[in-house]
Design a protein around this motif. Structure first.
Motif, PDB file in Angstrom:
ATOM      1  N   PRO A  75       4.930-144.185  49.711  1.00  0.00           N
ATOM      2  CA  PRO A  75       3.985-144.088  48.594  1.00  0.00           C
ATOM      3  C   PRO A  75       3.758-145.419  47.889  1.00  0.00           C
ATOM      4  N   SER A  76       2.491-145.771  47.724  1.00  0.00           N
ATOM      5  CA  SER A  76       2.085-146.963  46.991  1.00  0.00           C
ATOM      6  C   SER A  76       0.600-146.793  46.688  1.00  0.00           C
ATOM      7  N   PRO A  77       0.060-147.537  45.737  1.00  0.00           N
ATOM      8  CA  PRO A  77      -1.360-147.402  45.417  1.00  0.00           C
ATOM      9  C   PRO A  77      -2.244-147.626  46.651  1.00  0.00           C
ATOM     10  N   ASN A  78      -3.181-146.710  46.865  1.00  0.00           N
ATOM     11  CA  ASN A  78      -4.180-146.814  47.951  1.00  0.00           C
ATOM     12  C   ASN A  78      -3.587-146.689  49.346  1.00  0.00           C
ATOM     13  N   VAL A  79      -2.350-146.207  49.479  1.00  0.00           N
ATOM     14  CA  VAL A  79      -1.745-146.142  50.809  1.00  0.00           C
ATOM     15  C   VAL A  79      -2.463-145.138  51.708  1.00  0.00           C
ATOM     16  N   VAL A  80      -2.938-144.022  51.138  1.00  0.00           N
ATOM     17  CA  VAL A  80      -3.640-143.022  51.949  1.00  0.00           C
ATOM     18  C   VAL A  80      -4.975-143.583  52.428  1.00  0.00           C
ATOM     19  N   ASP A 102     -11.113-136.185  50.231  1.00  0.00           N
ATOM     20  CA  ASP A 102     -10.368-136.055  48.978  1.00  0.00           C
ATOM     21  C   ASP A 102      -8.857-136.072  49.179  1.00  0.00           C
ATOM     22  N   LEU A 103      -8.382-136.517  50.349  1.00  0.00           N
ATOM     23  CA  LEU A 103      -6.941-136.489  50.617  1.00  0.00           C
ATOM     24  C   LEU A 103      -6.133-137.307  49.606  1.00  0.00           C
ATOM     25  N   PRO A 104      -6.561-138.524  49.234  1.00  0.00           N
ATOM     26  CA  PRO A 104      -5.779-139.271  48.239  1.00  0.00           C
ATOM     27  C   PRO A 104      -5.646-138.529  46.916  1.00  0.00           C
ATOM     28  N   GLU A 105      -6.763-137.958  46.436  1.00  0.00           N
ATOM     29  CA  GLU A 105      -6.727-137.211  45.180  1.00  0.00           C
ATOM     30  C   GLU A 105      -5.874-135.953  45.314  1.00  0.00           C
ATOM     31  N   ARG A 106      -5.925-135.319  46.491  1.00  0.00           N
ATOM     32  CA  ARG A 106      -5.153-134.101  46.705  1.00  0.00           C
ATOM     33  C   ARG A 106      -3.655-134.389  46.655  1.00  0.00           C
ATOM     34  N   VAL A 107      -3.228-135.475  47.292  1.00  0.00           N
ATOM     35  CA  VAL A 107      -1.812-135.833  47.286  1.00  0.00           C
ATOM     36  C   VAL A 107      -1.347-136.141  45.862  1.00  0.00           C
TER      37      VAL A 107
END
Length: 252
Positions: A75-80, A102-107
């Motif tokens: 986990p880190s900013p923008n990793v997805v 929407d995967l980043p927002e979903r996580v």
């Protein structure tokens, strides 16, 4: 005789290759996993797991319990987003997969909801309190296992409480609205959680959420913390220099 030996060797190589191909589709055994973006190996409880669903779309698996080969991210900013752009999910799945927009927002949302849910359980079990005076009292009594400060709270308020001086993890991953939801009120700014099983589970998810949002916990060196014998007798040292997440790969 030579033909028989050659055939036996060919059969052995074919069987070895077949077994190797099968092993590649299995989840690795052990406590560590490799990030498909950074290639770094980390303890799996500090990472984010994804699997590919029946429709070939990437699904977050924060409990690491869904069947199938896991695709792991640190986990880190923008990793997805980075994993999507670089095709890391395709490499991890060893085939073309679909990544929801929407995967980043979903996580992010799932991790936040997990933290709020655990805080709510801790509150109902009388293992969490909110409010400046209550949190301060738990720190002085050595009852607090962690402190969560609202990310949108005032820095002056955090400095006045000085929770990190007491040697407990201090997290800034949730805002006052999210903390308020856990306590069935409009807002909450200062929260303390008692040591125990719920605190350990919350540490894991808060650490992951903190790193995903780039909001690392605050700590201070041990020699500047309030000692065990001084707890309850004096206020924490003022003006101590703070460090940011000195163990960036450990669990809080």
């Amino acid at each position: 005789m030579t033909d028989t030996v050659d055939k036996a060797q060919d059969d052995f190589k074919a069987t070895e290759a077949e077994n190797e191909a099968k092993n590649e589709d299995r989840e690795p055994v052990g406590p560590n996993r490799r990030c498909v973006v950074t290639r770094a190996v980390r303890p799996k409880e500090t990472m984010l797991r994804f699997v590919v669903g029946p429709d070939d779309s990437v699904v977050p698996d924060l409990d690491a319990r869904l069947p199938g080969r896991g695709i792991w991210l640190s986990p880190s900013p923008n990793v997805v987003e980075t994993a999507t752009v670089k095709g890391a999910f395709n490499r991890g799945a060893k085939r073309k997969v679909s990544v929801p927009a929407d995967l980043p927002e979903r996580v992010d949302r799932l991790l936040e909801e997990r933290c709020i849910g655990l805080l709510g359980l801790a509150r109902k079990a009388s293992q969490a309190v909110t409010g400046y005076e209550k949190v301060k009292s738990w720190l002085q009594k050595d009852r607090a296992g962690m402190v969560i400060e609202a990310s949108d709270g005032s820095e002056g308020g955090r400095d006045k409480l000085g929770a990190e001086m007491w040697g407990v993890p201090v997290y800034l991953a949730l805002n006052s609205d999210a903390l308020g939801r856990a306590f069935a009120r409009a807002k909450a700014v200062h929260v303390a959680v008692e040591r125990g099983g719920l605190a350990r589970r919350l540490n894991v998810d808060l650490t992951r959420l903190s790193r995903l949002r780039g909001l690392l916990r605050e700590t201070v060196p041990e020699d500047r913390r309030v000692s065990q014998g001084d707890r309850g007798r004096r206020a924490p040292v003022k003006g101590a220099k703070r460090n940011r997440d000195p163990d960036p790969e450990g669990v809080g």
